[in-house]
Structures are given as structure tokens and as C-alpha cells.
Scaffold this active site. Structure first.
Site, mmCIF file in Angstrom:
data_model
loop_
_atom_site.group_PDB
_atom_site.id
_atom_site.type_symbol
_atom_site.label_atom_id
_atom_site.label_comp_id
_atom_site.label_asym_id
_atom_site.label_seq_id
_atom_site.Cartn_x
_atom_site.Cartn_y
_atom_site.Cartn_z
ATOM 1 N N SER A 19 31.210 48.297 -48.416
ATOM 2 C CA SER A 19 31.141 47.579 -49.684
ATOM 3 C C SER A 19 30.383 48.481 -50.661
ATOM 4 C CB SER A 19 30.449 46.225 -49.510
ATOM 5 O OG SER A 19 29.213 46.379 -48.848
ATOM 6 N N GLU A 21 28.076 48.722 -54.367
ATOM 7 C CA GLU A 21 27.282 47.960 -55.336
ATOM 8 C C GLU A 21 27.281 48.660 -56.697
ATOM 9 O OE1 GLU A 21 23.613 46.125 -53.980
ATOM 10 O OE2 GLU A 21 22.610 46.886 -55.769
ATOM 11 N N ARG A 111 15.543 36.496 -54.582
ATOM 12 C CA ARG A 111 14.455 35.927 -55.392
ATOM 13 C C ARG A 111 14.370 36.668 -56.716
ATOM 14 N NH1 ARG A 111 8.370 37.464 -54.214
ATOM 15 N NH2 ARG A 111 9.148 39.266 -55.382
ATOM 16 N N GLY A 112 14.435 37.990 -56.633
ATOM 17 C CA GLY A 112 14.294 38.818 -57.825
ATOM 18 C C GLY A 112 12.874 39.317 -57.987
ATOM 19 N N ASP A 113 12.684 40.223 -58.915
ATOM 20 C CA ASP A 113 11.358 40.776 -59.180
ATOM 21 C C ASP A 113 10.758 40.100 -60.406
ATOM 22 O OD1 ASP A 113 10.886 42.718 -57.144
ATOM 23 O OD2 ASP A 113 12.567 43.845 -57.997
ATOM 24 N N HIS A 156 9.277 43.914 -46.891
ATOM 25 C CA HIS A 156 9.115 43.825 -48.343
ATOM 26 C C HIS A 156 7.657 44.139 -48.689
ATOM 27 C CE1 HIS A 156 8.745 41.919 -52.317
ATOM 28 N NE2 HIS A 156 10.045 42.115 -52.410
ATOM 29 N N ASP A 165 7.894 38.610 -42.918
ATOM 30 C CA ASP A 165 9.122 39.080 -43.563
ATOM 31 C C ASP A 165 10.360 38.523 -42.850
ATOM 32 O OD1 ASP A 165 9.576 41.317 -45.699
ATOM 33 O OD2 ASP A 165 11.174 41.538 -44.218
ATOM 34 N N ARG A 171 14.637 31.865 -42.690
ATOM 35 C CA ARG A 171 14.823 30.689 -43.570
ATOM 36 C C ARG A 171 16.096 30.830 -44.396
ATOM 37 N NH1 ARG A 171 8.993 30.369 -46.209
ATOM 38 N NH2 ARG A 171 10.011 29.025 -47.721
ATOM 39 N N LYS A 172 16.377 32.062 -44.818
ATOM 40 C CA LYS A 172 17.601 32.285 -45.609
ATOM 41 C C LYS A 172 18.843 32.038 -44.740
ATOM 42 C CE LYS A 172 16.046 36.433 -47.204
ATOM 43 N NZ LYS A 172 15.843 37.616 -48.072
ATOM 44 N N GLN A 219 14.196 60.719 -59.202
ATOM 45 C CA GLN A 219 14.261 59.288 -59.508
ATOM 46 C C GLN A 219 14.158 58.448 -58.237
ATOM 47 O OE1 GLN A 219 17.840 58.452 -61.736
ATOM 48 N NE2 GLN A 219 17.086 59.520 -63.547
ATOM 49 N N PHE A 223 11.350 55.606 -57.378
ATOM 50 C CA PHE A 223 11.760 54.231 -57.135
ATOM 51 C C PHE A 223 11.343 53.791 -55.727
ATOM 52 C CE2 PHE A 223 15.074 50.990 -56.150
ATOM 53 C CZ PHE A 223 14.606 50.042 -57.045
ATOM 54 N N HIS A 273 26.906 49.275 -46.822
ATOM 55 C CA HIS A 273 26.885 48.887 -48.234
ATOM 56 C C HIS A 273 26.333 50.077 -49.015
ATOM 57 C CE1 HIS A 273 26.601 45.987 -51.571
ATOM 58 N NE2 HIS A 273 25.418 46.517 -51.866
HETATM 59 P P1 FAD Z 1 12.820 36.910 -50.687
HETATM 60 O O1 FAD Z 1 13.782 37.125 -49.577
HETATM 61 O O2 FAD Z 1 12.683 35.539 -51.236
HETATM 62 O O3 FAD Z 1 11.396 37.421 -50.269
HETATM 63 C C1 FAD Z 1 11.209 38.805 -49.933
HETATM 64 C C2 FAD Z 1 9.956 38.960 -49.097
HETATM 65 O O4 FAD Z 1 8.813 38.650 -49.856
HETATM 66 C C3 FAD Z 1 9.974 38.052 -47.928
HETATM 67 O O5 FAD Z 1 10.407 38.742 -46.805
HETATM 68 C C4 FAD Z 1 8.587 37.512 -47.812
HETATM 69 O O6 FAD Z 1 7.955 38.062 -46.685
HETATM 70 C C5 FAD Z 1 7.909 37.908 -49.085
HETATM 71 N N1 FAD Z 1 7.567 36.682 -49.778
HETATM 72 C C6 FAD Z 1 8.312 36.021 -50.671
HETATM 73 N N2 FAD Z 1 7.687 34.930 -51.106
HETATM 74 C C7 FAD Z 1 6.511 34.929 -50.460
HETATM 75 C C8 FAD Z 1 5.388 34.072 -50.479
HETATM 76 N N3 FAD Z 1 5.364 32.984 -51.249
HETATM 77 N N4 FAD Z 1 4.333 34.387 -49.693
HETATM 78 C C9 FAD Z 1 4.358 35.478 -48.908
HETATM 79 N N5 FAD Z 1 5.381 36.332 -48.847
HETATM 80 C C10 FAD Z 1 6.423 36.044 -49.604
HETATM 81 N N6 FAD Z 1 16.783 42.429 -57.772
HETATM 82 C C11 FAD Z 1 17.330 41.972 -58.931
HETATM 83 O O7 FAD Z 1 16.580 41.650 -59.858
HETATM 84 N N7 FAD Z 1 18.680 41.876 -59.112
HETATM 85 C C12 FAD Z 1 19.548 42.197 -58.138
HETATM 86 O O8 FAD Z 1 20.773 42.087 -58.320
HETATM 87 C C13 FAD Z 1 19.024 42.676 -56.885
HETATM 88 N N8 FAD Z 1 19.847 43.002 -55.857
HETATM 89 C C14 FAD Z 1 19.305 43.374 -54.652
HETATM 90 C C15 FAD Z 1 20.168 43.627 -53.577
HETATM 91 C C16 FAD Z 1 19.651 43.994 -52.326
HETATM 92 C C17 FAD Z 1 20.620 44.234 -51.193
HETATM 93 C C18 FAD Z 1 18.244 44.134 -52.146
HETATM 94 C C19 FAD Z 1 17.681 44.560 -50.820
HETATM 95 C C20 FAD Z 1 17.386 43.880 -53.215
HETATM 96 C C21 FAD Z 1 17.899 43.498 -54.467
HETATM 97 N N9 FAD Z 1 17.059 43.202 -55.547
HETATM 98 C C22 FAD Z 1 17.596 42.762 -56.749
HETATM 99 C C23 FAD Z 1 15.604 43.368 -55.423
HETATM 100 C C24 FAD Z 1 14.895 42.046 -55.010
HETATM 101 O O9 FAD Z 1 15.085 41.097 -56.023
HETATM 102 C C25 FAD Z 1 13.431 42.345 -54.808
HETATM 103 O O10 FAD Z 1 13.226 43.139 -53.677
HETATM 104 C C26 FAD Z 1 12.509 41.127 -54.809
HETATM 105 O O11 FAD Z 1 11.165 41.582 -54.856
HETATM 106 C C27 FAD Z 1 12.615 40.228 -53.603
HETATM 107 O O12 FAD Z 1 13.774 39.463 -53.625
HETATM 108 P P2 FAD Z 1 14.324 38.873 -52.225
HETATM 109 O O13 FAD Z 1 15.519 38.070 -52.450
HETATM 110 O O14 FAD Z 1 14.400 39.962 -51.251
HETATM 111 O O15 FAD Z 1 13.105 37.891 -51.901
#
Ligand code: FAD
Length: 304
Positions: A19, A21, A111-113, A156, A165, A171-172, A219, A223, A273
Site C-alpha cells: 500500500s 501513503e 489520535r493525531g498530534d 510511541h 503502548d 484497545r484499538k 530531513q 523527523f 506500507h
Molecule cells: P494512539 O494510538 O491513541 O496513542 C498512541 C500512544 O500514545 C499509545 O500507544 C499510548 O501508549 C500513548 N497514549 C495515548 N494516550 C495516552 C494517555 N492518555 N496516557 C498515556 N499514554 C497515552 N498524524 C496526523 O496528524 N495525520 C495523519 O494522517 C497521520 N497518519 C499516521 C499514520 C501512521 C501509520 C502512523 C504510525 C502515524 C500517523 N500520524 C498521523 C501520527 C500520529 O497521529 C501520532 O503519532 C500521534 O502522536 C499518535 O496518534 P495515534 O493514533 O498513534 O495515537
């Protein structure tokens, strides 16, 4: 490279799925480049292509525009990334409904950043989904979608330990995710150890390695430091002195990515991917080497 790897190359393509991206382009020039990339990669028949998502209205619209164009002007299956950032649950639900109305059936739920930038403390939006697990639940309630989520072979950066982690990954999955795509990594042993941990935690969905071909080492190194991915010394050594030599940099990048992917194939991985950065060349070259080819291209004509 040893002979057995080379001789096995031609029959592995059929078993491997890839796939790609993309990120939504900001300018007409970037749009044209993305479309060149899409057209070059489309004949490789990827399983799906995904389009990243950013917080804020204009970024969101760009993602939607890009996904719509892929649906209307290609035979590719798009997966829309979606995050919880800066939006209430209702707003996110509306975006999900808009994507669904376009015909989108796949999502990458994140979740996003923080809007303030990577490394800042993440605070959920008031009335918003708290994390990716909640977002997966919302997608599952909204329709019968194929849902991918993130996974972190080096954990993470916000996770205190691997157990926390992997608990989040669980949970997801419990909420309906059926595939995880990893953050990029360069050390395959880290990936393999992570998958072992995930399996020991009773998680059996595919953990698809995210491969980042190194278009620009400087870069990528910057990153990587921000997102917690380790850059091994041997990798820095390979690109050392190539900053001003784009041609050699590309040749080395192609070799490095192919080596990583072929080693993963040897370890039994069959799905990949590619983080393309909207460029086709390196991903295309690596796919070619693992036997992923456009239907009309055969080895003999390529060699002629
Ligand atoms: P989650 O899965 O919700 O959490 C990530 C980790 O953070 C968890 O494993 C957990 O241990 C820790 N955590 C979360 N909440 C808590 C809490 N309350 N207490 C303690 N620990 C916690 N970003 C974008 O903005 N747009 C995109 O399109 C995008 N695409 C991505 C695609 C991929 C394949 C990957 C790997 C990342 C991508 N990201 C993107 C980056 C991602 O949004 C960031 O890494 C963000 O910081 C975490 O999102 P997540 O969904 O992984 O979070």
C-alpha cells in the site's frame, strides 16, 4: 546479496501486498506531482492507497479533495486518514459521513498530534474523541469500514513503556481495528521484537511495516528524532557526504529500502506500507525488486 535471495525474487511478488501513503498537496505544483506519482504507482495494483489528514478546516478539505480525486480518476482504493485533533465527536462523525457518502470504505484512525506541534502535550478537544481507540469505536458505529490504526515498534514517545503502548493497540483492536501500520523504522530486529510482544499480548491482526524510503536523509533524521524512531549509525554512515549529490543519494536510498524490505520478506513479512512522500521513484524501484510489477512489464523486457 546472496544468490538464494536473488533467485527467489521472481516468485515472491505474487504473495506480497503493498500500500502507498500520500499527503494532500498544498499547491497546484504539488498536486501535479502527486498525480504523476499516483499514475506511476497505480499499475502496481496496491491493496490500497492512503491519504493523511491534518487538523484544521483547509487541511481537512485537501484530504477530502485528494481522496475524491483518487475515487473519481483512478481504480485505486483509497483509505482516508482521520484524527481526533481540534474537533468535537460530532464534527468527526460528520467528516466520517462525508467520506462514506463519497464511497470511502477504508479508514486509518489516529489520535493525531497536538495542534501546537509534535512533542507538545496532547490535550483532547472538549467533547472530542480522546484517542484513536475511541475514534475506531466511532467508525465502527458509523459503518462496516475497514479500519487500520498505528503501531510503534519503538513505542510511541508519549508511552511510558511497551506494555502501555501495546495496551493502547489492544484497545484499538477490541474496538474494531483489523490492521496496524507501523511508524517507520530502520532496524528490522526492533520490528520483529515488537511483533513478538504484540502476539504475546494476544493481538493477532497484521502489523504492517511502514517503510520510509529516504528521499532526504537530513530531513528524515530530524523527523525521526521528533517521533521517536531510531536512526542507526550505519544508516547515517551510508548517506554521509551525499547531501549535495542527489543522484547517488537516490541510488543509495533505493538500495537501503530494498535491503530492508527484502530482509523482512525473508523473515516472513508479506504486506508493506510505503510512506511515499508523494514521490514514486524509490517505492516503485523497491516494488520492482520484490517482484511487484505492472502487468505488461516482464523481467526480460526490463532487462533489454
Ligand atoms: P494512539 O494510538 O491513541 O496513542 C498512541 C500512544 O500514545 C499509545 O500507544 C499510548 O501508549 C500513548 N497514549 C495515548 N494516550 C495516552 C494517555 N492518555 N496516557 C498515556 N499514554 C497515552 N498524524 C496526523 O496528524 N495525520 C495523519 O494522517 C497521520 N497518519 C499516521 C499514520 C501512521 C501509520 C502512523 C504510525 C502515524 C500517523 N500520524 C498521523 C501520527 C500520529 O497521529 C501520532 O503519532 C500521534 O502522536 C499518535 O496518534 P495515534 O493514533 O498513534 O495515537
Amino acid at each position: 546479496m546472496n544468490e538464494s535471495r536473488l533467485s527467489r525474487r521472481s516468485d515472491i511478488g505474487a504473495k506480497i501486498r503493498v500500500s502507498f501513503e500520500f499527503f494532500p498537496p498544498k499547491t497546484d505544483e504539488m498536486e501535479a506531482r502527486l498525480w504523476d506519482t499516483v499514475q506511476r504507482l497505480e499499475p502496481l495494483s496496491p491493496d490500497f492507497v492512503s491519504v493523511t489528514y491534518g487538523a484544521g478546516g483547509s487541511t481537512r478539505e485537501r484530504t477530502q479533495r485528494t481522496v475524491r480525486r483518487i475515487l473519481e480518476e483512478s481504480n485505486l482504493v483509497p483509505a482516508a486518514h482521520l484524527t481526533c485533533v481540534d474537533a468535537t465527536g460530532e464534527e468527526v462523525d460528520r467528516v466520517i459521513a462525508e467520506f462514506a457518502a463519497m464511497g470511502v470504505k477504508r479508514f486509518v484512525a489516529l489520535r493525531g498530534d497536538p495542534a501546537a506541534g509534535v512533542g507538545e502535550r496532547y490535550l483532547p478537544h472538549e467533547g472530542g474523541y480522546v484517542n484513536a481507540a475511541e475514534l475506531v469505536g466511532a467508525l465502527k458505529r458509523a459503518g462496516d469500514f475497514d479500519i487500520s490504526v498505528s503501531a510503534y515498534p519503538e513505542k510511541h514517545p508519549e508511552s511510558p513503556d511497551f506494555a502501555t503502548d501495546i495496551e493502547m493497540l489492544k484497545r484499538k483492536v477490541d474496538n474494531g481495528a483489523t490492521r496496524a501500520i507501523t511508524q517507520f523504522f530502520f532496524d528490522n530486529d526492533l520490528y520483529e521484537r515488537y511483533v513478538e510482544r504484540v502476539r504475546r499480548a494476544g493481538i493477532y491482526i497484521p502489523i504492517v511495516p511502514g517503510i520510509l524510503p529516504v528521499h532526504n536523509f537530513t530531513q528524515v533524521a530530524n523527523f525521526s528524532a521528533r517521533c521517536g524512531a531510531h536512526v542507526p549509525a550505519w544508516l547515517a554512515e551510508r548517506f554521509d557526504g551525499l547531501q549535495g549529490d542527489a543522484q547517488t543519494h537516490a541510488l543509495v536510498a533505493s538500495a537501503v529500502a530494498a535491503e530492508q524490505v527484502m530482509d523482512l520478506v525473508e523473515r516472513g513479512v508479506s504486506d508493506f506500507h510505503f510512506y511515499t512522500m508523494n514521490r514514486a521513484d524509490l517505492a516503485f524501484a523497491v516494488c520492482h525488486m520484490i517482484g511487484i510489477r505492472a502487468p505488461h512489464t516482464d523481467g526480460a523486457s526490463a532487462a533489454a
